[in-house]
Write an enzyme that holds these catalytic residues in place. Structure first.
Site, short mmCIF file in Angstrom:
data_model
loop_
_atom_site.label_atom_id
_atom_site.label_comp_id
_atom_site.label_asym_id
_atom_site.label_seq_id
_atom_site.Cartn_x
_atom_site.Cartn_y
_atom_site.Cartn_z
N LYS A 78 -6.13 -8.24 9.48
CA LYS A 78 -5.49 -7.14 8.73
C LYS A 78 -6.50 -6.03 8.53
O LYS A 78 -7.67 -6.30 8.24
CB LYS A 78 -4.98 -7.69 7.39
CG LYS A 78 -4.18 -6.70 6.56
CD LYS A 78 -3.62 -7.34 5.29
CE LYS A 78 -2.75 -6.37 4.51
NZ LYS A 78 -2.18 -6.94 3.27
N SER A 158 2.92 -6.16 2.49
CA SER A 158 2.18 -5.21 3.26
C SER A 158 1.55 -5.77 4.54
O SER A 158 1.15 -5.00 5.40
CB SER A 158 1.06 -4.63 2.39
OG SER A 158 0.11 -5.63 2.07
N SER A 182 2.55 -9.86 -0.56
CA SER A 182 2.28 -9.32 0.77
C SER A 182 1.94 -10.30 1.87
O SER A 182 1.87 -9.93 3.03
CB SER A 182 1.16 -8.29 0.70
OG SER A 182 1.68 -7.06 0.29
N1 GLN Z 1 5.06 -5.06 -2.47
C1 GLN Z 1 4.12 -5.14 -3.54
C2 GLN Z 1 3.55 -3.78 -3.82
O1 GLN Z 1 3.92 -2.88 -3.16
C3 GLN Z 1 3.04 -6.14 -3.21
C4 GLN Z 1 2.08 -5.66 -2.21
C5 GLN Z 1 0.98 -6.64 -1.95
O2 GLN Z 1 1.10 -7.82 -2.23
N2 GLN Z 1 -0.11 -6.14 -1.43
O3 GLN Z 1 2.73 -3.61 -4.68
#
Ligand code: GLN
EC number: 6.3.5.7
Length: 495
Positions: A78, A158, A182
């Site tokens: 990532k 994400s 995410s």
């Molecule tokens: N979807 C959540 C956010 O936008 C979690 C994102 C994540 O876990 N990095 O904050």
């Protein structure tokens, strides 16, 4: 010869040990698959030269009998993980062409164990999002499509690039991070296994920070066993991260296939939402029935503060983000847009460098931390967080070994379909996952079935602190019962 890209990590490990193929052949097969799958936009940077050099070096080590536990396994990383001498951007324009002079602890442990880096994977900008649509490199496409439809679907976020690449057989596993869901939500959208370990299990050093009290790294893989193999290398104490915990890393793979007889599995009533699709409800009962058939006992449990988790998360996470992102000022990293004064340089750089969602978070975070509102918002959210954590503690203290919930409230949706007018619509994706980050617990998402349109759906298991092993044992029961799911290849990867 077996198709080199469709094997699991465990199978590839055996093949490499038997010399059925070399690490270089395995890497080349994946590089070819990546090249043919560029339309998925999963990788934001391919590193073929580095991959081949790493694979060649591993082959030499294997020949001498010195290959590590991940010798020759090609992985995607990532783009939130700093990789030495390899561009790292968090998929934000503000990092520009930032090339870190250091390697994150998690990735350095993977290389220590012999893994091969194929490239950097797409993600939502600074990991803020649930669909990978906030990336400055554009959206990632899910290799899964609705039956009979060509509509491009999101892979979740994400860690959308990680999930899409693993599901499309472009890499055997990937690193990911999870602040509110995410790892688990994209895993559920792509029929992959995603593990968010206990807070403190993996070092955060060298990972671009979003919300430091919630962020955790973890693997996305195609099976529970593969996820267990990867987590063992990724986890461990790191003196460079004071929140990483000094506890021995167990052999997670040993938990695969272990009996779950007599385990108490909690079914939290607050996760049964009004208007929840019947398919999710059905999946959840099926999962419970599989665990019961394997000898586990199901118990109804209550986590009464669940309903406050999402609102509290959207105070705590932006607050920490606004503080963490203050460092992107045009002076130290990446993009710099000049101005007549230093203040103007900051403003110009940040206005040009941050995307809409990141700006929204910085503004919310700054607001909830500001003098007049700190007590009303931030402090209150922290108190709610304690109550959420206490709900889980009480549940585990009553003898519950793990909690079973759906991973997401729906299957994958179309690119551009959600959150345009109302960001809350997007935030609701994490309704089942944020509680786990707020409480610092481990959680796993495991593929469990498909919806009526043929899209994958996942179940989540939540464990006691540092008991990832139980999650792997239970996840394996689900995997054995549900089977594995691979999307038909329409994107043109090699035959
Ligand atoms: N979807 C959540 C956010 O936008 C979690 C994102 C994540 O876990 N990095 O904050």
């Amino acid at each position: 010869m077996t198709d080199l890209t469709s094997m699991t990590i465990a199978e590839a490990r055996t093949g490499l040990a038997r010399k059925s193929f070399t690490a270089l052949e395995l890497t080349d097969a994946h590089l070819a698959a990546m090249e043919a799958a560029r339309s998925l936009n999963a990788f934001v940077l391919e590193t073929p030269d580095q991959a081949r050099a790493m694979a060649g070096a591993v082959d030499a080590k294997i020949a001498k009998g010195e290959g590590g536990p991940l010798a020759g396994i090609p992985l995607g990383i990532k783009d939130l993980f700093a990789t030495r001498d390899v561009r790292t951007t968090a998929c934000s324009k503000i990092l520009g062409n930032f090339v870190p002079p250091y390697e994150s602890t998690v990735t350095s442990q993977l290389w220590r164990d012999g893994a091969v880096m194929l490239g950097k994977l797409n993600n939502d900008e600074f990991a803020m999002g649930s669909s990978n649509e906030t990336s400055c490199f554009g959206p990632v496409v899910n290799p899964w499509r609705r039956e009979g439809s060509n509509t491009a679907l999101v892979p979740g976020g994400s860690s959308g690039g990680s999930a899409s690449a693993v599901a499309a057989l472009l890499c055997m596993g990937a690193t990911a991070t999870d602040t509110g869901g995410s790892i688990r939500q994209p895993a559920a959208f792509t029929a992959t296994v995603g593990v968010k370990p206990t807070y403190g299990r993996c070092s955060r050093w060298g990972i671009v920070a979003f919300a430091s009290s919630l962020d955790q790294a973890g693997p996305i893989a195609r099976t529970n066993r593969d996820a267990a193999i990867l987590l063992r290398s990724m986890a461990g104490h790191d003196p460079k991260d004071t929140t990483s915990v000094d506890r021995a890393v167990p052999d997670y793979e040993a938990a695969i296939g272990k009996s779950v007889k007599g385990m108490k599995i909690g079914i939290p009533r607050e996760y049964r939402l009004d208007g929840m699709p019947a398919e999710i409800e059905k999946l959840w009962s099926e999962g419970a029935a599989w665990l019961k058939a394997a000898g586990a006992e199901l118990v109804d449990v209550s986590l009464p503060h669940t309903k406050y988790a999402l609102p509290a998360y959207y105070i705590v996470a932006p607050a920490e983000a606004s503080s963490n992102l203050a460092r992107y000022d045009g002076v130290r990293y990446g993009l710099r847009v000049p101005g007549r004064s230093i203040g103007e340089l900051y403003e110009n750089t940040r206005a040009a460098g941050f995307g809409d969602e990141v700006r929204r978070r910085v503004m919310i975070g700054t607001y909830v931390l500001s003098a007049g509102y700190y007590d009303a918002y931030y402090l209150r959210a922290q108190k709610v967080r304690t109550l959420i954590k206490r709900d889980f503690e009480e549940c585990f203290a009553s003898g519950v070994n793990a909690i079973l919930t759906p991973a997401t409230p729906s299957a994958a949706f179309g690119v551009g379909e959600k959150g345009g007018a109302d960001p809350i619509e997007m935030y609701l994706n994490d309704i089942f996952t944020v509680t786990v980050n707020m409480a610092g617990l481990p959680g796993i998402a495991v593929p469990a079935g498909k919806d009526e349109q043929g899209l994958p759906l996942g179940l989540q298991l939540i464990g006691r602190p540092f008991d990832e092993e139980t999650l792997f044992s239970l996840g394996e029961v689900v995997e054995q019962a549900a089977g594995r799911f691979t999307p038909p290849n329409w994107w043109g990867a090699k035959a």
